[in-house]
Design a protein around this motif. Structure first.
Motif, mmCIF file in Angstrom:
data_model
loop_
_atom_site.group_PDB
_atom_site.id
_atom_site.type_symbol
_atom_site.label_atom_id
_atom_site.label_comp_id
_atom_site.label_asym_id
_atom_site.label_seq_id
_atom_site.Cartn_x
_atom_site.Cartn_y
_atom_site.Cartn_z
ATOM 1 N N ILE A 108 0.874 -1.173 0.000
ATOM 2 C CA ILE A 108 0.000 0.000 0.000
ATOM 3 C C ILE A 108 0.908 1.218 0.000
ATOM 4 C CG2 ILE A 108 -1.890 1.202 1.128
ATOM 5 C CD1 ILE A 108 -2.598 -1.608 0.196
ATOM 6 N N LYS A 109 0.890 1.986 -1.100
ATOM 7 C CA LYS A 109 1.815 3.103 -1.250
ATOM 8 C C LYS A 109 1.084 4.374 -1.670
ATOM 9 C CE LYS A 109 5.904 0.498 -2.785
ATOM 10 N NZ LYS A 109 6.930 0.403 -3.865
ATOM 11 N N ARG A 110 1.706 5.481 -1.371
ATOM 12 C CA ARG A 110 1.228 6.774 -1.859
ATOM 13 C C ARG A 110 1.440 6.810 -3.372
ATOM 14 N NH1 ARG A 110 1.484 12.280 0.076
ATOM 15 N NH2 ARG A 110 0.186 13.477 -1.386
ATOM 16 N N ILE A 111 0.452 7.287 -4.116
ATOM 17 C CA ILE A 111 0.581 7.373 -5.570
ATOM 18 C C ILE A 111 0.259 8.788 -6.033
ATOM 19 C CG2 ILE A 111 -0.002 4.948 -5.931
ATOM 20 C CD1 ILE A 111 -2.798 5.899 -6.854
ATOM 21 N N ASP A 112 0.803 9.141 -7.186
ATOM 22 C CA ASP A 112 0.458 10.392 -7.845
ATOM 23 C C ASP A 112 -0.686 10.088 -8.794
ATOM 24 O OD1 ASP A 112 1.008 13.230 -8.702
ATOM 25 O OD2 ASP A 112 1.338 12.183 -10.603
ATOM 26 N N GLY B 259 -3.557 10.318 -2.789
ATOM 27 C CA GLY B 259 -3.970 9.040 -3.339
ATOM 28 C C GLY B 259 -3.080 7.915 -2.846
ATOM 29 N N TYR B 260 -3.668 6.738 -2.708
ATOM 30 C CA TYR B 260 -2.915 5.549 -2.311
ATOM 31 C C TYR B 260 -3.299 4.393 -3.217
ATOM 32 C CZ TYR B 260 -1.305 7.959 1.836
ATOM 33 O OH TYR B 260 -0.688 8.858 2.675
ATOM 34 N N GLY B 261 -2.337 3.529 -3.481
ATOM 35 C CA GLY B 261 -2.594 2.392 -4.334
ATOM 36 C C GLY B 261 -2.102 1.102 -3.724
ATOM 37 N N ALA B 262 -2.769 0.010 -4.092
ATOM 38 C CA ALA B 262 -2.289 -1.327 -3.764
ATOM 39 C C ALA B 262 -1.489 -1.779 -4.984
ATOM 40 C CB ALA B 262 -3.454 -2.268 -3.500
ATOM 41 N N ILE B 263 -0.191 -1.958 -4.805
ATOM 42 C CA ILE B 263 0.709 -2.163 -5.933
ATOM 43 C C ILE B 263 1.493 -3.456 -5.776
ATOM 44 C CG2 ILE B 263 2.676 -1.194 -7.187
ATOM 45 C CD1 ILE B 263 1.729 1.574 -6.261
ATOM 46 N N GLU B 264 1.568 -4.194 -6.871
ATOM 47 C CA GLU B 264 2.383 -5.403 -6.930
ATOM 48 C C GLU B 264 3.326 -5.231 -8.113
ATOM 49 O OE1 GLU B 264 1.692 -10.120 -6.323
ATOM 50 O OE2 GLU B 264 0.360 -9.121 -7.759
ATOM 51 N N GLY B 265 4.616 -5.114 -7.816
ATOM 52 C CA GLY B 265 5.562 -4.751 -8.867
ATOM 53 C C GLY B 265 5.290 -3.318 -9.266
ATOM 54 N N SER C 188 -8.304 3.055 4.996
ATOM 55 C CA SER C 188 -7.794 3.338 6.335
ATOM 56 C C SER C 188 -6.530 4.190 6.276
ATOM 57 C CB SER C 188 -7.514 2.030 7.084
ATOM 58 O OG SER C 188 -8.701 1.286 7.262
ATOM 59 N N GLU C 189 -5.641 3.854 5.340
ATOM 60 C CA GLU C 189 -4.406 4.623 5.196
ATOM 61 C C GLU C 189 -4.695 6.029 4.698
ATOM 62 O OE1 GLU C 189 -0.478 5.275 5.812
ATOM 63 O OE2 GLU C 189 -1.586 3.440 6.265
ATOM 64 N N LEU C 190 -5.604 6.152 3.749
ATOM 65 C CA LEU C 190 -5.964 7.470 3.224
ATOM 66 C C LEU C 190 -6.485 8.370 4.335
ATOM 67 C CD1 LEU C 190 -6.546 9.388 0.791
ATOM 68 C CD2 LEU C 190 -8.813 8.310 0.678
ATOM 69 N N CYS C 191 -7.428 7.886 5.111
ATOM 70 C CA CYS C 191 -8.037 8.707 6.152
ATOM 71 C C CYS C 191 -7.095 8.951 7.324
ATOM 72 C CB CYS C 191 -9.325 8.049 6.647
ATOM 73 S SG CYS C 191 -10.683 8.087 5.445
ATOM 74 N N ALA C 192 -6.092 8.085 7.487
ATOM 75 C CA ALA C 192 -5.139 8.268 8.580
ATOM 76 C C ALA C 192 -4.325 9.538 8.408
ATOM 77 C CB ALA C 192 -4.214 7.057 8.666
ATOM 78 N N HIS C 193 -4.197 10.023 7.175
ATOM 79 C CA HIS C 193 -3.400 11.215 6.914
ATOM 80 C C HIS C 193 -4.249 12.478 6.800
ATOM 81 C CE1 HIS C 193 0.401 9.043 6.293
ATOM 82 N NE2 HIS C 193 -0.348 8.097 5.769
ATOM 83 N N VAL D 60 -0.576 -4.755 11.357
ATOM 84 C CA VAL D 60 -0.552 -4.771 9.893
ATOM 85 C C VAL D 60 0.200 -3.557 9.389
ATOM 86 C CG1 VAL D 60 -1.954 -4.682 7.812
ATOM 87 C CG2 VAL D 60 -2.706 -6.047 9.759
ATOM 88 N N ASP D 61 1.128 -3.758 8.461
ATOM 89 C CA ASP D 61 1.929 -2.668 7.955
ATOM 90 C C ASP D 61 1.076 -1.642 7.256
ATOM 91 O OD1 ASP D 61 4.230 -3.798 8.871
ATOM 92 O OD2 ASP D 61 4.669 -4.843 6.998
ATOM 93 N N GLY D 62 1.410 -0.377 7.446
ATOM 94 C CA GLY D 62 0.706 0.704 6.766
ATOM 95 C C GLY D 62 1.349 1.019 5.449
ATOM 96 N N ALA D 63 0.965 2.162 4.905
ATOM 97 C CA ALA D 63 1.483 2.533 3.601
ATOM 98 C C ALA D 63 2.771 3.323 3.713
ATOM 99 C CB ALA D 63 0.439 3.366 2.862
ATOM 100 N N ASP D 64 3.418 3.476 2.581
ATOM 101 C CA ASP D 64 4.589 4.334 2.463
ATOM 102 C C ASP D 64 4.116 5.766 2.593
ATOM 103 O OD1 ASP D 64 6.794 5.755 1.825
ATOM 104 O OD2 ASP D 64 7.195 4.751 -0.067
ATOM 105 N N SER D 65 4.515 6.453 3.644
ATOM 106 C CA SER D 65 3.998 7.799 3.907
ATOM 107 C C SER D 65 4.848 8.893 3.291
ATOM 108 C CB SER D 65 3.903 8.029 5.423
ATOM 109 O OG SER D 65 5.172 7.910 6.012
ATOM 110 N N HIS D 66 5.862 8.522 2.558
ATOM 111 C CA HIS D 66 6.730 9.550 1.982
ATOM 112 C C HIS D 66 6.087 10.228 0.784
ATOM 113 C CE1 HIS D 66 9.919 8.346 4.653
ATOM 114 N NE2 HIS D 66 9.778 7.104 4.262
#
Length: 215
Positions: free
Chosen positions: A30-34, A75-81, A142-147, A209-215
């Protein structure tokens, strides 16, 4: 008029997954996306999640690009590769003209004026059908609203006893206005709101559970 899809979420045909079935694939992050740079990817996911032909979303590209550049949108995305499996994005209600024009009047008329300001809007939440029921949607929202800096969150979803509404209620959302009509859309919607942090965010944190990349 703004894109109505910006406030509608995964539909009855392909419901978002329920919390409790966490994504176990270690390769999914789960990562921050543009949203602007991945506009086409988000539309591809949305088209499959809603069971729509991709051509039906072509006209939404311009609106998606415009909305992605609004101040404060995250925005956040669920990313594989490098593949986008699901996404969500939102922004402050103060930065959404569509929300102020088409939704605020319904909230005021229903006695929910307190939800018209200082709210965070969850605009989209979609997961590819083959990756649903794995907890990705729960982790994304959950990650989106956490920020969010706002004390509460609002979204809209098709009215009725849908799996999506069940998920949102589990997360802590409650009905604010039911059977809302939007211009150019046949089916009625429900406006839902929740105090932040979301209930699922607290559960995820406690479970480790690990959260998203917040950078």
């Amino acid at each position: 008029m703004g894109d109505i899809s910006s406030f509608s979420h995964t539909t009855r045909e392909r419901p978002v997954e329920m919390f409790g079935q966490q994504a176990s694939e270690s390769s999914i992050q789960i990562k921050r996306i543009d949203v602007a740079s991945r506009a086409l990817d988000t539309l591809r996911v949305q088209a499959q999640a809603l069971g729509m032909h991709r051509l039906a979303l072509d006209f939404r590209l311009r609106e998606r690009l415009h909305r992605s550049r609004l101040p404060g949108l995250r925005g956040y995305g669920a990313i594989e590769g490098n593949e986008l499996l699901g996404f969500t994005y939102g922004l402050s209600s103060e930065n959404s003209e569509w929300w102020r024009r088409y939704t605020v009047p319904h909230l005021r008329d229903s006695g929910n004026k307190g939800w018209t300001e200082g709210t965070f809007l969850v605009c989209e939440l979609h997961v590819l059908p083959s990756y649903q029921h794995r907890g990705l949607g729960t982790q994304l929202i959950s990650e989106l609203c956490a920020h969010a800096v706002e004390p509460r969150s609002v979204l809209s979803t098709p009215h009725g006893p849908t799996p999506a509404r069940q998920l949102y209620k589990f997360l802590g959302y409650r009905d604010l206005v039911e059977k809302v009509s939007f211009p150019g859309v046949r089916e009625p919607f429900s406006l839902m709101g929740a105090e932040l942090p979301l209930a699922a965010r607290i559960i995820l944190a406690e479970s480790g559970v690990d959260g998203a990349d917040s950078h």
